[in-house]
Design an enzyme around this catalytic site. Structure first.
Site, PDB file in Angstrom:
ATOM      1  N   ARG A 135       4.412  -7.369  12.522  1.00 13.61           N
ATOM      2  CA  ARG A 135       3.114  -7.042  13.116  1.00 13.61           C
ATOM      3  C   ARG A 135       2.314  -8.333  13.242  1.00 13.61           C
ATOM      4  O   ARG A 135       2.649  -9.338  12.618  1.00 13.61           O
ATOM      5  CB  ARG A 135       2.323  -6.083  12.212  1.00 13.61           C
ATOM      6  CG  ARG A 135       2.955  -4.723  12.082  1.00 13.61           C
ATOM      7  CD  ARG A 135       2.109  -3.784  11.223  1.00 13.61           C
ATOM      8  NE  ARG A 135       2.743  -2.476  11.172  1.00 13.61           N
ATOM      9  CZ  ARG A 135       2.216  -1.394  10.630  1.00 13.61           C
ATOM     10  NH1 ARG A 135       1.005  -1.462  10.072  1.00 13.61           N
ATOM     11  NH2 ARG A 135       2.841  -0.249  10.632  1.00 13.61           N
TER      12      ARG A 135
ATOM     13  N   ARG B  54      -5.365   5.475   1.236  1.00 12.72           N
ATOM     14  CA  ARG B  54      -4.413   4.367   1.278  1.00 12.72           C
ATOM     15  C   ARG B  54      -4.751   3.521   0.063  1.00 12.72           C
ATOM     16  O   ARG B  54      -5.876   3.008  -0.057  1.00 12.72           O
ATOM     17  CB  ARG B  54      -4.573   3.542   2.560  1.00 12.72           C
ATOM     18  CG  ARG B  54      -4.029   4.233   3.824  1.00 12.72           C
ATOM     19  CD  ARG B  54      -2.509   4.103   3.882  1.00 12.72           C
ATOM     20  NE  ARG B  54      -1.893   4.882   4.944  1.00 12.72           N
ATOM     21  CZ  ARG B  54      -1.625   4.421   6.168  1.00 12.72           C
ATOM     22  NH1 ARG B  54      -1.966   3.200   6.520  1.00 12.72           N
ATOM     23  NH2 ARG B  54      -1.026   5.179   7.041  1.00 12.72           N
TER      24      ARG B  54
ATOM     25  N   ARG C 197       0.843  -1.205   0.000  1.00  9.64           N
ATOM     26  CA  ARG C 197       0.000   0.000   0.000  1.00  9.64           C
ATOM     27  C   ARG C 197       0.870   1.243   0.000  1.00  9.64           C
ATOM     28  O   ARG C 197       2.006   1.218   0.474  1.00  9.64           O
ATOM     29  CB  ARG C 197      -0.951  -0.004   1.189  1.00  9.64           C
ATOM     30  CG  ARG C 197      -0.329  -0.028   2.582  1.00  9.64           C
ATOM     31  CD  ARG C 197       0.132   1.309   3.108  1.00  9.64           C
ATOM     32  NE  ARG C 197       0.455   1.260   4.532  1.00  9.64           N
ATOM     33  CZ  ARG C 197       1.254   2.122   5.145  1.00  9.64           C
ATOM     34  NH1 ARG C 197       1.867   3.075   4.469  1.00  9.64           N
ATOM     35  NH2 ARG C 197       1.485   2.026   6.445  1.00  9.64           N
TER      36      ARG C 197
ATOM     37  N   ARG D 150       4.090   0.616   2.417  1.00  9.28           N
ATOM     38  CA  ARG D 150       4.342  -0.532   3.290  1.00  9.28           C
ATOM     39  C   ARG D 150       3.975  -1.792   2.506  1.00  9.28           C
ATOM     40  O   ARG D 150       2.846  -1.960   2.074  1.00  9.28           O
ATOM     41  CB  ARG D 150       3.532  -0.466   4.589  1.00  9.28           C
ATOM     42  CG  ARG D 150       4.052  -1.483   5.629  1.00  9.28           C
ATOM     43  CD  ARG D 150       3.371  -1.318   6.962  1.00  9.28           C
ATOM     44  NE  ARG D 150       2.104  -2.013   7.026  1.00  9.28           N
ATOM     45  CZ  ARG D 150       1.949  -3.298   7.344  1.00  9.28           C
ATOM     46  NH1 ARG D 150       3.003  -4.046   7.636  1.00  9.28           N
ATOM     47  NH2 ARG D 150       0.747  -3.844   7.387  1.00  9.28           N
TER      48      ARG D 150
ATOM     49  N   CYS E 153       1.670  10.172   9.739  1.00  7.51           N
ATOM     50  CA  CYS E 153       2.684   9.626  10.642  1.00  7.51           C
ATOM     51  C   CYS E 153       4.057   9.712   9.990  1.00  7.51           C
ATOM     52  O   CYS E 153       4.221   9.290   8.844  1.00  7.51           O
ATOM     53  CB  CYS E 153       2.353   8.172  10.986  1.00  7.51           C
ATOM     54  SG  CYS E 153       3.500   7.508  12.218  1.00  7.51           S
TER      55      CYS E 153
ATOM     56  N   GLU F 143      -5.836   6.648   8.224  1.00 12.12           N
ATOM     57  CA  GLU F 143      -4.773   7.469   8.819  1.00 12.12           C
ATOM     58  C   GLU F 143      -4.250   8.541   7.856  1.00 12.12           C
ATOM     59  O   GLU F 143      -3.768   9.590   8.280  1.00 12.12           O
ATOM     60  CB  GLU F 143      -3.650   6.541   9.278  1.00 12.12           C
ATOM     61  CG  GLU F 143      -2.603   7.217  10.106  1.00 12.12           C
ATOM     62  CD  GLU F 143      -1.495   6.246  10.476  1.00 12.12           C
ATOM     63  OE1 GLU F 143      -1.782   5.208  11.099  1.00 12.12           O
ATOM     64  OE2 GLU F 143      -0.331   6.525  10.126  1.00 12.12           O
TER      65      GLU F 143
ATOM     66  N   GLU G 149      -1.347  -3.699  12.706  1.00 10.94           N
ATOM     67  CA  GLU G 149      -0.647  -3.068  13.816  1.00 10.94           C
ATOM     68  C   GLU G 149      -1.388  -3.331  15.136  1.00 10.94           C
ATOM     69  O   GLU G 149      -2.610  -3.274  15.180  1.00 10.94           O
ATOM     70  CB  GLU G 149      -0.580  -1.562  13.540  1.00 10.94           C
ATOM     71  CG  GLU G 149       0.635  -0.922  14.124  1.00 10.94           C
ATOM     72  CD  GLU G 149       0.852   0.496  13.608  1.00 10.94           C
ATOM     73  OE1 GLU G 149       0.022   1.004  12.843  1.00 10.94           O
ATOM     74  OE2 GLU G 149       1.876   1.074  14.015  1.00 10.94           O
TER      75      GLU G 149
ATOM     76  N   THR H 186       6.483   7.928  10.216  1.00 14.46           N
ATOM     77  CA  THR H 186       7.003   6.618   9.784  1.00 14.46           C
ATOM     78  C   THR H 186       6.686   6.354   8.323  1.00 14.46           C
ATOM     79  O   THR H 186       7.316   5.509   7.696  1.00 14.46           O
ATOM     80  CB  THR H 186       6.392   5.449  10.595  1.00 14.46           C
ATOM     81  OG1 THR H 186       4.975   5.479  10.438  1.00 14.46           O
ATOM     82  CG2 THR H 186       6.744   5.532  12.060  1.00 14.46           C
TER      83      THR H 186
HETATM   84  P1  ADP Z   1      -1.272  -0.467   7.115  1.00 22.04           P
HETATM   85  O1  ADP Z   1      -0.988   0.523   8.179  1.00 22.04           O
HETATM   86  O2  ADP Z   1      -0.124  -0.738   6.220  1.00 22.04           O
HETATM   87  O3  ADP Z   1      -2.524  -0.171   6.340  1.00 22.04           O
HETATM   88  P2  ADP Z   1      -2.239  -2.248   9.189  1.00 22.04           P
HETATM   89  O4  ADP Z   1      -1.231  -2.879  10.071  1.00 22.04           O
HETATM   90  O5  ADP Z   1      -2.985  -1.074   9.720  1.00 22.04           O
HETATM   91  O6  ADP Z   1      -1.496  -1.855   7.833  1.00 22.04           O
HETATM   92  O7  ADP Z   1      -3.230  -3.353   8.674  1.00 22.04           O
HETATM   93  C1  ADP Z   1      -4.315  -3.041   7.853  1.00 22.04           C
HETATM   94  C2  ADP Z   1      -4.981  -4.310   7.374  1.00 22.04           C
HETATM   95  O8  ADP Z   1      -4.215  -4.907   6.341  1.00 22.04           O
HETATM   96  C3  ADP Z   1      -5.176  -5.390   8.445  1.00 22.04           C
HETATM   97  O9  ADP Z   1      -6.414  -6.026   8.237  1.00 22.04           O
HETATM   98  C4  ADP Z   1      -4.058  -6.349   8.118  1.00 22.04           C
HETATM   99  O10 ADP Z   1      -4.305  -7.663   8.569  1.00 22.04           O
HETATM  100  C5  ADP Z   1      -4.075  -6.281   6.613  1.00 22.04           C
HETATM  101  N1  ADP Z   1      -2.837  -6.780   5.996  1.00 22.04           N
HETATM  102  C6  ADP Z   1      -1.602  -6.262   6.071  1.00 22.04           C
HETATM  103  N2  ADP Z   1      -0.717  -6.996   5.357  1.00 22.04           N
HETATM  104  C7  ADP Z   1      -1.421  -8.024   4.819  1.00 22.04           C
HETATM  105  C8  ADP Z   1      -1.092  -9.120   3.966  1.00 22.04           C
HETATM  106  N3  ADP Z   1       0.160  -9.321   3.520  1.00 22.04           N
HETATM  107  N4  ADP Z   1      -2.093  -9.975   3.624  1.00 22.04           N
HETATM  108  C9  ADP Z   1      -3.356  -9.769   4.049  1.00 22.04           C
HETATM  109  N5  ADP Z   1      -3.734  -8.751   4.831  1.00 22.04           N
HETATM  110  C10 ADP Z   1      -2.785  -7.884   5.215  1.00 22.04           C
HETATM  111 MG    MG Z   2      -2.315   1.155   9.750  1.00 20.33          MG
END
Ligand code: ADP
Ligand code: MG
Length: 361
Positions: free
Chosen positions: A313, A229, A117, A281, A272, A225, A318, A274
């Site tokens: 994570r 995204r 993303r 990410r 953020c 956030e 997170e 980060t």
């Molecule tokens: P971000 O901040 O990058 O959006 P989060 O940690 O807030 O990520 O997670 C957002 C959602 O994305 C959660 O439901 C998480 O389980 C999902 N997610 C993250 N990576 C994967 C992946 N490789 N496969 C499936 N779901 C994922």
């Molecule tokens: Mg997040």
């Protein structure tokens, strides 16, 4: 008790809190009253939540320049950019057109849940922490118009779902929860103490929603956030294909959206610190049963993964725990001072190294 004494206490108890590590009473007290009020809003999440990793959310794109003496050391620390080294974010997606497959690590990795993303914020709006309810509703309207370009596209056609009460596209109740459980939609932000303190979850659920392609592999979140995204997500092993899918969709969509907040130095501006830079990410859900002691010890896996520049994570994102069989989310930690192509390779190399340890562990 002054803010400075509160922060000193956090620094002692929570050395991981980067806001507390770099907050300077001398710098803060020399600011005007208005600027002090702005800084207090930016650091509120780190003050309210001493266990924060970063402890700050920008409220306006200009915050990064206006409060550089506080924010830049935090940014350098997180993204591992040495004090003397210049910061100039470059973008490069070229590696995503050459093969890069997890199957080359191990046949067993041909069916991994992969996600990449990027965060984007539209320069004409305040960052999410400072948006009013009217801003959030207006922003969603602008995006709903922009989604038409995707709806009409044979590769990206799909549907928009809104959490805004009484929206024509409303998604709620179990249908919403099913999307969350499928990792497609974001969780109820009003339950997130970090986002609450940063003002980011205010007015929940107004102005929130998501666009999802018919194949369910290209998704855009509205009002999390960051304003947006934008992600590609699928099961398989073709990492380059995943990145390429995001890149194509991102370009098509971006052409229809008002300009994103971006700087030469910090790349894409995000809430953020980060996420600055690529705002990317890229993660894999990998079964690391041994490295996590059967899913019981995320900390042990974090320590190992850190050596390869990866964060760990839980499987729900997170602040969640490991899933069945020790499934965790691994992703390169750095997003600034690294290109999109380099992130892809760092994830591949890190996955390879962790997999070797897991197999030999
Ligand atoms: P971000 O901040 O990058 O959006 P989060 O940690 O807030 O990520 O997670 C957002 C959602 O994305 C959660 O439901 C998480 O389980 C999902 N997610 C993250 N990576 C994967 C992946 N490789 N496969 C499936 N779901 C994922
Ligand atoms: Mg997040």
């Amino acid at each position: 008790m002054t803010v400075a004494t509160d922060i000193l206490a956090i620094r002692l108890d929570h050395p991981e809190n980067l806001m507390a590590r770099y907050f300077s009473e001398r710098y803060f007290s020399a600011l005007s009253q208005d600027d002090q009020a702005r800084v207090l809003k930016i650091i509120k999440s780190g003050l309210d939540n001493p266990d924060s990793q970063m402890g700050a959310y920008a409220q306006h794109g200009g915050d990064y320049d206006d409060f550089a003496p506080l924010l830049e050391p935090m940014i350098r620390d997180y993204h591992k950019i040495a004090a003397g080294q210049g910061i100039a974010q470059k973008h490069d997606w070229s590696a995503t057109t050459s093969p890069c497959s997890l199957e080359d690590i191990d046949e067993a990795l041909r069916d991994v849940s992969m996600r990449v993303r990027v965060g984007r914020n539209v320069a004409a709006f305040p960052l999410p922490g400072a948006m009013t309810k009217a801003d959030r509703i207006e922003f969603e309207k602008v995006m709903i118009k922009a989604f038409d370009v995707l709806k009409d596209d044979p590769d990206f056609g799909g549907a928009y779902y809104s959490l805004t009460p009484k929206s024509a596209f409303e998604l709620k109740g179990q249908a919403y929860q099913d999307r969350v459980d499928a990792h497609q939609m974001f969780k109820d932000m009003s339950g997130d103490r970090y986002l609450n303190s940063g003002g980011i979850s205010s007015d929940w659920p107004f102005g929130r929603g998501m666009y999802i392609s018919a194949a369910e592999d290209f998704i855009i979140w509205v009002g999390e956030e960051d304003h947006l995204r934008i992600m590609a997500m699928k099961r398989g092993g073709d990492l380059a294909g995943l990145f390429a899918r995001l890149h194509v969709g991102l370009d098509k969509f971006s052409a229809r959206v008002p300009a994103f907040a971006h700087s030469e130095k910090y790349g894409y501006i995000t809430s953020c610190p980060t996420n600055l830079g690529t705002a990317m990410r890229a993660s894999l859900h990998m079964a690391l049963a041994k490295l996590t002691q059967g899913g019981q010890d995320l900390e042990a896996a974090k320590t190992v993964a850190q050596k390869f520049g990866l964060s760990v994570r839980g499987v729900g994102g997170e602040h969640s725990g490991a899933g069945q069989g020790g499934i965790v989310d691994i992703s390169p930690s750095a997003r600034l001072g690294i290109t999109e192509s380099e992130i892809m390779h760092r994830l591949f190399d890190g996955a390879k190294a962790l997999w070797a340890l897991e197999k030999g562990a």
